[in-house]
Design a protein around this motif. Sequence first.
Motif, short mmCIF file in Angstrom:
data_model
loop_
_atom_site.label_atom_id
_atom_site.label_comp_id
_atom_site.label_asym_id
_atom_site.label_seq_id
_atom_site.Cartn_x
_atom_site.Cartn_y
_atom_site.Cartn_z
N LYS A 66 -5.37 11.73 -10.31
CA LYS A 66 -6.26 12.03 -9.16
C LYS A 66 -7.30 10.93 -9.01
O LYS A 66 -8.31 10.91 -9.69
N ASP A 68 -7.90 9.57 -5.58
CA ASP A 68 -8.01 9.33 -4.13
C ASP A 68 -9.36 8.75 -3.73
O ASP A 68 -9.46 7.99 -2.77
N ASP A 69 -10.39 9.15 -4.46
CA ASP A 69 -11.73 8.67 -4.12
C ASP A 69 -11.93 7.19 -4.49
O ASP A 69 -12.80 6.53 -3.96
N LYS A 87 -10.28 1.02 -3.29
CA LYS A 87 -10.68 1.18 -1.90
C LYS A 87 -11.97 0.40 -1.71
O LYS A 87 -12.92 0.58 -2.50
N TYR A 90 -15.11 2.38 -2.02
CA TYR A 90 -15.56 2.74 -3.37
C TYR A 90 -16.33 1.58 -4.01
O TYR A 90 -17.38 1.77 -4.62
N GLU A 93 -19.69 1.34 -2.56
CA GLU A 93 -20.58 2.37 -3.07
C GLU A 93 -21.12 1.98 -4.45
O GLU A 93 -22.31 2.09 -4.72
#
Length: 599
Positions: A66, A68-69, A87, A90, A93
């Motif tokens: 997991k 996805d973030d 990504k 990400y 961030e």
Amino acid sequence: MKSILKELSNRVREAMTQIGADGDPLLATARDPKFGDYQSNCAMGLAKKLGKKPRDVAAELVAAIKVDDICQPLEIAGPGFINMRLKPEYVAECLGAVSPEDATGEDRLGIPKAAEPQTVVIDLSSPNLAKEMHVGHLRSTVIGDCVARVLEFEGHKVHRENHVGDWGTQFGMLVAHLRRVRPEVMDSPDDLEISDLESFYVEAKARFDADDDFKTESRETVVALQSGDEATRRIWKAFCNESLRHCHAIYDMLGVELQDRGESAYADLMKDVIARLDTARDAGQADFIRESDGALCMFLDGFTAKDGEPLPLIVRKSDGGFNYATSDLATIIHRIESLGATRIIYVVGLAQKQHFEMVFAATRKAGWAGDHVSLEHLGFGNMLTAGGRPFKTREGGTVKLKALLDEAIARARTTVEAQFSQESDGRPALGEDEIDAIAKTVGLGAVKYFDLWHALNSDYKFDLNTMCSLEGNTAPYMLYAYARIRSIGRKAGIDFTTLATDAPLSLEHPAEIALATKLAHFPEVLDVVCRDLHPNVLTEYLYELSKTFSRFYDRKVGVRVIDASPDEVRMSRLRLCDLTARIIKLGLKLLGIGTVEQM
Ligand code: ARG
């Protein structure tokens, strides 16, 4: 800024548990950005354990992981590699959350400290005090300092131990000589000054070789010294202090801090080592401890001489004296039992590889180091002349380290002076003191950086021309890159220290994404250096980072920065500049290299 690699590893580990497997996620930074940013190779090993096909295991894992973030959809490649690409949101961030530079000079870019700090001993530099430090001591000092800085940065408690040689038989000769040529040392040991330790040693040795009475006196002096005779110890101490003053002049110059604790500090413990071994042997628990030709030896598995006979580690010589191995065994006991070390790192040339293998094996066999203690020899190759030969003076002597460093600074000064002694581009001419300071940073930085970027286990050629060049993977190049990025901030009229950091970064252009991703790798690069202790991983990263920056800042392949619009984009790009400069500065600091704001 935290390690993305660590976060992803945790996520992969969770997925492994979910599919009924466990182990190391084997996640690493991808070598080629074509395959993404990270790659996990765990499916192959798991497949064997689970009796399945690697690609099937990889597919099962991909379904269970997991992320996805953090990542774009995962991909499976080749026999079952799992590729992960971050990504940009990400990355934006993570970097966006880094607070402005800390004015205390302790900028850590929000990198957290180790959750479980260790007590680490680093054995570095450690010259023999009988002589002046020579070029051969550079590597241990510089590599040891770098490793200490990185481990300390990660929050470990680090003891930097300067295990100087102050207890060998040559000290009998030196003390005897000192007593003859400087009798006043008895009354005022603190005033002793020996400007040239090297020639003092040569004189003492010449007398020793020519004069039998002096030879006898020297031998008696060793005995007196080692049995604790007050007067002899006073002279010996005066000599050692004077020699250490010479060493510390160099450490100060290099900005290296360490704790002097020489072989003599373990004199009593050496007796204890023998007592412990004797007790174990007498209790019949240790048939690996045996006398051989009058010497007390430890026979350790796997060590044989050329003729195939077992190779013993001698711990008490046939004359009853102790040797290098005895002192190292005593030292390890002290480090584990008194300092509480769980990781001991010896930064010593590869010539002593076998010595440390045997000492470590002996320590384990004797039961002095439990499994929780890691013993590591961080060996390194020799430094050779530019022509590829061992360093020697014309007379065949050793080359003093001080002379070598002075030469590097002088070389750097020529360039710096040419550049800064006159005003240019609105920048006023610099004064002599300022030029000196920059030359020192650049010259010493060049020497250190050149040493540290070489792989540890190979020899390298000390080449002033190459290391002082502004091109290639050198300190001057890195320092220049740093100063240039800083000047972008100045030109843009931005004060980064007061910049609000809650605005997200915007990463759109490939050159922007590439730079940001590179920046985000910094924490995991430090983790790798902490684990493997290879400073060249850090120099390589910094070099790549500055190349990535150059592409980002290049108007043709990269983006506009100072004149970018709209303002959010301009700000975001300027923050990437700021982060790049800060990472270079911190990276260089961890290599033991200072920065200059203009160059
Ligand atoms: N003094 C030794 C030499 O010059 C190096 C000592 C290294 N450290 C140690 N614990 N043995 O070769």
